[in-house]
Design a protein around this motif. Structure first.
Motif, PDB file in Angstrom:
ATOM      1  N   GLU A  85      24.088  -8.159  34.072  1.00  0.00           N
ATOM      2  CA  GLU A  85      25.226  -8.576  33.261  1.00  0.00           C
ATOM      3  C   GLU A  85      25.109 -10.058  32.911  1.00  0.00           C
ATOM      4  O   GLU A  85      24.403 -10.827  33.574  1.00  0.00           O
ATOM      5  CB  GLU A  85      26.539  -8.336  34.012  1.00  0.00           C
ATOM      6  CG  GLU A  85      26.862  -6.884  34.274  1.00  0.00           C
ATOM      7  CD  GLU A  85      27.368  -6.165  33.036  1.00  0.00           C
ATOM      8  OE1 GLU A  85      27.446  -6.791  31.959  1.00  0.00           O
ATOM      9  OE2 GLU A  85      27.679  -4.964  33.149  1.00  0.00           O
ATOM     10  N   GLY A  86      25.853 -10.460  31.883  1.00  0.00           N
ATOM     11  CA  GLY A  86      25.868 -11.866  31.514  1.00  0.00           C
ATOM     12  C   GLY A  86      26.569 -12.081  30.192  1.00  0.00           C
ATOM     13  O   GLY A  86      26.944 -11.130  29.501  1.00  0.00           O
ATOM     14  N   GLY A  87      26.743 -13.344  29.859  1.00  0.00           N
ATOM     15  CA  GLY A  87      27.387 -13.690  28.607  1.00  0.00           C
ATOM     16  C   GLY A  87      27.834 -15.132  28.622  1.00  0.00           C
ATOM     17  O   GLY A  87      27.716 -15.833  29.639  1.00  0.00           O
ATOM     18  N   THR A  88      28.334 -15.591  27.497  1.00  0.00           N
ATOM     19  CA  THR A  88      28.814 -16.967  27.343  1.00  0.00           C
ATOM     20  C   THR A  88      30.307 -16.934  27.067  1.00  0.00           C
ATOM     21  O   THR A  88      30.768 -16.158  26.229  1.00  0.00           O
ATOM     22  CB  THR A  88      28.077 -17.673  26.191  1.00  0.00           C
ATOM     23  OG1 THR A  88      26.683 -17.771  26.515  1.00  0.00           O
ATOM     24  CG2 THR A  88      28.641 -19.074  25.970  1.00  0.00           C
ATOM     25  N   ILE A  89      31.054 -17.752  27.787  1.00  0.00           N
ATOM     26  CA  ILE A  89      32.492 -17.850  27.577  1.00  0.00           C
ATOM     27  C   ILE A  89      32.841 -19.262  27.119  1.00  0.00           C
ATOM     28  O   ILE A  89      32.237 -20.239  27.548  1.00  0.00           O
ATOM     29  CB  ILE A  89      33.303 -17.466  28.827  1.00  0.00           C
ATOM     30  CG1 ILE A  89      32.871 -18.272  30.057  1.00  0.00           C
ATOM     31  CG2 ILE A  89      33.172 -15.975  29.101  1.00  0.00           C
ATOM     32  CD1 ILE A  89      33.733 -18.015  31.284  1.00  0.00           C
ATOM     33  N   GLY A  90      33.841 -19.323  26.225  1.00  0.00           N
ATOM     34  CA  GLY A  90      34.280 -20.591  25.660  1.00  0.00           C
ATOM     35  C   GLY A  90      35.775 -20.767  25.825  1.00  0.00           C
ATOM     36  O   GLY A  90      36.412 -20.069  26.631  1.00  0.00           O
ATOM     37  N   PRO A  91      36.380 -21.686  25.075  1.00  0.00           N
ATOM     38  CA  PRO A  91      37.796 -22.014  25.250  1.00  0.00           C
ATOM     39  C   PRO A  91      38.700 -20.781  25.191  1.00  0.00           C
ATOM     40  O   PRO A  91      38.657 -20.004  24.237  1.00  0.00           O
ATOM     41  CB  PRO A  91      38.071 -22.972  24.096  1.00  0.00           C
ATOM     42  CG  PRO A  91      36.761 -23.635  23.847  1.00  0.00           C
ATOM     43  CD  PRO A  91      35.741 -22.553  24.068  1.00  0.00           C
ATOM     44  N   GLY A  92      39.512 -20.612  26.238  1.00  0.00           N
ATOM     45  CA  GLY A  92      40.446 -19.501  26.320  1.00  0.00           C
ATOM     46  C   GLY A  92      39.877 -18.244  26.944  1.00  0.00           C
ATOM     47  O   GLY A  92      40.629 -17.324  27.282  1.00  0.00           O
ATOM     48  N   ASP A  93      38.552 -18.177  27.113  1.00  0.00           N
ATOM     49  CA  ASP A  93      37.924 -16.984  27.674  1.00  0.00           C
ATOM     50  C   ASP A  93      37.935 -17.025  29.204  1.00  0.00           C
ATOM     51  O   ASP A  93      38.052 -18.096  29.816  1.00  0.00           O
ATOM     52  CB  ASP A  93      36.468 -16.862  27.204  1.00  0.00           C
ATOM     53  CG  ASP A  93      36.328 -16.731  25.697  1.00  0.00           C
ATOM     54  OD1 ASP A  93      37.320 -16.342  25.040  1.00  0.00           O
ATOM     55  OD2 ASP A  93      35.232 -17.027  25.185  1.00  0.00           O
ATOM     56  N   VAL A  94      37.756 -15.847  29.800  1.00  0.00           N
ATOM     57  CA  VAL A  94      37.759 -15.698  31.253  1.00  0.00           C
ATOM     58  C   VAL A  94      36.597 -14.799  31.662  1.00  0.00           C
ATOM     59  O   VAL A  94      36.298 -13.809  30.999  1.00  0.00           O
ATOM     60  CB  VAL A  94      39.087 -15.080  31.746  1.00  0.00           C
ATOM     61  CG1 VAL A  94      39.051 -14.824  33.255  1.00  0.00           C
ATOM     62  CG2 VAL A  94      40.270 -15.983  31.390  1.00  0.00           C
ATOM     63  N   GLN A  95      35.961 -15.151  32.753  1.00  0.00           N
ATOM     64  CA  GLN A  95      34.930 -14.305  33.365  1.00  0.00           C
ATOM     65  C   GLN A  95      35.403 -13.902  34.754  1.00  0.00           C
ATOM     66  O   GLN A  95      35.805 -14.747  35.558  1.00  0.00           O
ATOM     67  CB  GLN A  95      33.622 -15.081  33.463  1.00  0.00           C
ATOM     68  CG  GLN A  95      32.533 -14.382  34.283  1.00  0.00           C
ATOM     69  CD  GLN A  95      31.411 -15.326  34.591  1.00  0.00           C
ATOM     70  OE1 GLN A  95      30.639 -15.703  33.714  1.00  0.00           O
ATOM     71  NE2 GLN A  95      31.298 -15.737  35.849  1.00  0.00           N
ATOM     72  N   TRP A  96      35.383 -12.586  35.036  1.00  0.00           N
ATOM     73  CA  TRP A  96      35.863 -12.065  36.329  1.00  0.00           C
ATOM     74  C   TRP A  96      34.704 -11.284  36.952  1.00  0.00           C
ATOM     75  O   TRP A  96      34.430 -10.158  36.568  1.00  0.00           O
ATOM     76  CB  TRP A  96      37.067 -11.163  36.102  1.00  0.00           C
ATOM     77  CG  TRP A  96      37.920 -10.926  37.326  1.00  0.00           C
ATOM     78  CD1 TRP A  96      37.537 -10.284  38.469  1.00  0.00           C
ATOM     79  CD2 TRP A  96      39.281 -11.318  37.520  1.00  0.00           C
ATOM     80  NE1 TRP A  96      38.582 -10.253  39.370  1.00  0.00           N
ATOM     81  CE2 TRP A  96      39.666 -10.882  38.813  1.00  0.00           C
ATOM     82  CE3 TRP A  96      40.211 -11.981  36.735  1.00  0.00           C
ATOM     83  CZ2 TRP A  96      40.944 -11.091  39.330  1.00  0.00           C
ATOM     84  CZ3 TRP A  96      41.480 -12.198  37.245  1.00  0.00           C
ATOM     85  CH2 TRP A  96      41.842 -11.758  38.527  1.00  0.00           C
TER      86      TRP A  96
END
Length: 298
Positions: A85-96
């Motif tokens: 799994e993976g990805g890029t998060i930016g302003p307002g995003d959440v990773q759980w």
């Protein structure tokens, strides 16, 4: 109204890797014990980075026995782990990320953010897992800002429901603005938790319904507010008592506030570095499993 038990000031900052300038506002063996099942809250930034070809961050490292929750306010962070799994998060995003029985992952500033430079401002929480879930399969949730329910409880106030729901089931006093409905958070958690993000314009005032019979943590991420009449400054942490089911917030300046509470896990908490289990024997086994490659590879 919930009473303020204590106001805690943020400790000195330290670096985690070469990208995250962190203040640990609580951990599970200090005043964080009131916020069970939350184990830790790290506030990273705001930190300004010059444009660079170097990708800063924290390289591959293990976790077992809990969940990591990353909220981005400014900047971009890229994640990848040993489950693929993976990805890029930016302003307002959440990773759980649910580490559960074990995962290797890395957290780096994104390539585009590194090259452009800018400000990084984020929070990472650790959420405990009950014993019966600690050895389950890992799970990854990438939650985009557009998918997080939000509403206005009063003029000049915007609340986002990341996890849990608003208003809480056991709240007697309900404030949801003009929309008479419940708001359910975008994230799935193994243990019932409420994680809400409140943005107040300067001079805005709002009163919120809070869960009864739970301590509630209030983290002032930006600005200056009055919480139940007590003045708070940026990076202060407030613990509200179990009794009562409301709190009032008045913004002196534009402010961002994180609210968190959860159903306690009444089990022993034994932690060592990146592992949080229920016994020392389980911690030793986690270390052995990691060294023998049972957490996979990136």
């Amino acid at each position: 109204m919930k009473k303020i038990m204590e106001i805690y000031q943020a400790p000195d900052s330290h670096w985690v890797g070469d990208a995250f300038h962190v203040r640990s506002l609580f951990i599970y063996n200090n005043h964080g014990r009131y916020l069970n099942p939350f184990l830790l809250l790290d506030r990273a930034g705001p930190t300004d980075f010059e444009p660079s070809d170097k990708i800063r961050g924290v390289g591959a490292h293990p976790h077992r026995g809990f969940e990591t929750v990353t909220l981005i306010y400014e900047g971009e962070v890229s994640h990848r782990d040993s489950t693929g799994e993976g990805g890029t998060i930016g302003p307002g995003d959440v990773q759980w990320m649910t580490a559960a029985r074990g995962v290797l992952h890395e957290e780096m500033l994104s390539e585009s953010f590194s090259k452009q430079g800018g400000k990084l401002d984020m929070v990472q929480l650790w959420v405990n897992l009950p014993a019966e879930q600690k050895m389950k399969d890992p799970r990854y949730q990438q939650i985009l800002a557009a998918d997080i329910p939000q509403f206005s409880p009063s003029e000049g106030a915007i609340m986002r429901i990341i996890a849990g729901k608003y208003p809480p089931d056991n709240a007697q006093s309900v404030t949801i603005g003009d929309e008479a409905s419940h708001y359910h958070g975008a994230a799935k958690s193994y243990t019932p938790v409420d994680l809400w993000d409140l943005h107040l314009q300067a001079r805005a005032t709002t009163s919120l319904a809070l869960p009864q019979d739970r301590y509630v943590g209030i983290v002032l991420l930006k600005g200056e507010i009055l919480c139940n009449g007590e003045r708070l400054k940026e990076t202060d942490l407030v613990i509200l008592a179990k009794e009562g089911d409301t709190a009032t917030f008045e913004a002196v300046t534009e402010s961002k506030i994180l609210l968190l509470s959860g159903e306690p896990i009444e089990e022993p908490v034994v932690g060592h570095g990146p592992f949080v289990m229920n016994s020392r024997e389980e911690i030793k086994q986690a270390s052995l499993d990691f060294m023998s490659g049972k957490f996979g590879a990136l």
